[in-house]
Design an enzyme around this catalytic site. Structure first.
Site, PDB file in Angstrom:
ATOM      1  CG  ASP A  11       1.577  10.732  -4.836  1.00 14.26           C
ATOM      2  OD1 ASP A  11       2.031   9.689  -5.319  1.00 14.26           O
ATOM      3  OD2 ASP A  11       1.877  11.139  -3.698  1.00 14.26           O
ATOM      4  CG  ASP A 130       1.918   2.896   1.180  1.00 15.87           C
ATOM      5  OD1 ASP A 130       2.923   3.315   0.574  1.00 15.87           O
ATOM      6  OD2 ASP A 130       0.771   2.930   0.708  1.00 15.87           O
TER       7      ASP A 130
END
Length: 252
Positions: A11, A130
């Site tokens: 990330d 997600d």
């Protein structure tokens, strides 16, 4: 039985690798190019680089960083974050990315998946989802890096995404993300059993046994993790040897 893949995820925020828990409390985890090169040397099957603030801040994923990464690693890698058009993808692929990942932009404009699959082929298009299990027992889709809840159920959206051309699903359980308590077996298995494309499980990997669980019981094609690799809690060669001993087919 196909070879199972281990995929470190980086990330990226402001050019650095970061890691949080349940999508918050980010801490620095190092230089993404150096980490990516290290994981490639250690035997990672693929890498995923997600520019986690690109969508929110309305800026494009850093093509310069992608170019740098491409010059330092020799395994396939996927890039996501702020991608909303064929032009965006063109730039990233020209700079060396092998696949791209779309999330919020595809949900808001589903035809984007059709356009990308038509232009670049389904094998290049990863639909990242997600998802969070709510009190009613259902798994719902979230957008904007987990900030925005939708009324769409996870399997429903994944099925539509694949029908529109996504060649792979990257499934992150927000309930499990960063907890190191194990992957979301139930929803992973549901998607893997319903969809004709590979499912990458993400969120919750903390022990080697968790990876056995998600491959054998969750039927995942690949497992993605971040902090256990970034903070050297589990080494990729050790993990792959362990999984091989447990009867899973790995690229060693």
């Amino acid at each position: 039985m196909l070879t199972k893949r281990i995929i470190p995820c980086l990330d990226i925020k402001d050019g650095r690798t970061v890691k949080g828990t349940n999508f918050v409390n980010l801490r620095d985890a190092g230089d993404p190019v150096e980490l990516g090169a290290l994981y490639a040397q250690q035997g990672a099957d693929e890498l995923v680089f997600l520019d986690i603030t690109a969508t929110v801040e309305k800026r494009k994923t850093l093509s310069e960083l992608v170019n740098k990464i491409a010059h330092h690693i020799n395994i396939p890698f996927t890039v996501g974050g702020g991608i909303s058009s064929v032009e965006d993808v063109n730039v990233l692929l020209q700079n060396g990315a092998d696949k791209i990942s779309v999330n919020t932009s595809a949900f808001k404009k589903p035809v984007l998946l059709n356009e990308l699959a038509k232009e670049f082929g389904s094998q290049c298009v990863v639909l990242a989802i997600d998802t969070k299990k709510e009190e009613d027992g259902e798994w719902y889709v979230y957008l904007h890096g987990g900030r925005t809840k939708t009324d769409k159920k996870c399997l429903e959206w994944a099925s539509e995404g694949v029908a529109r051309g996504a060649g792979e699903i990257l499934l992150t359980s927000m309930n499990h993300d960063g907890t190191k308590q194990g992957f979301a077996i139930e929803i992973t298995k549901r998607l893997a059993g319903s969809l004709p494309v590979p499912v990458i499980a993400s969120g919750g990997g903390g022990t080697m046994e968790h990876f056995v669980d998600v491959f054998k019981n969750g039927c995942a094609d690949a497992a993605l993790a971040a902090s256990i690799f970034h903070f050297k809690e589990i080494a990729i060669p050790d993990l792959k040897s362990y999984l091989s001993e447990k009867g899973l087919i790995m690229r060693l």
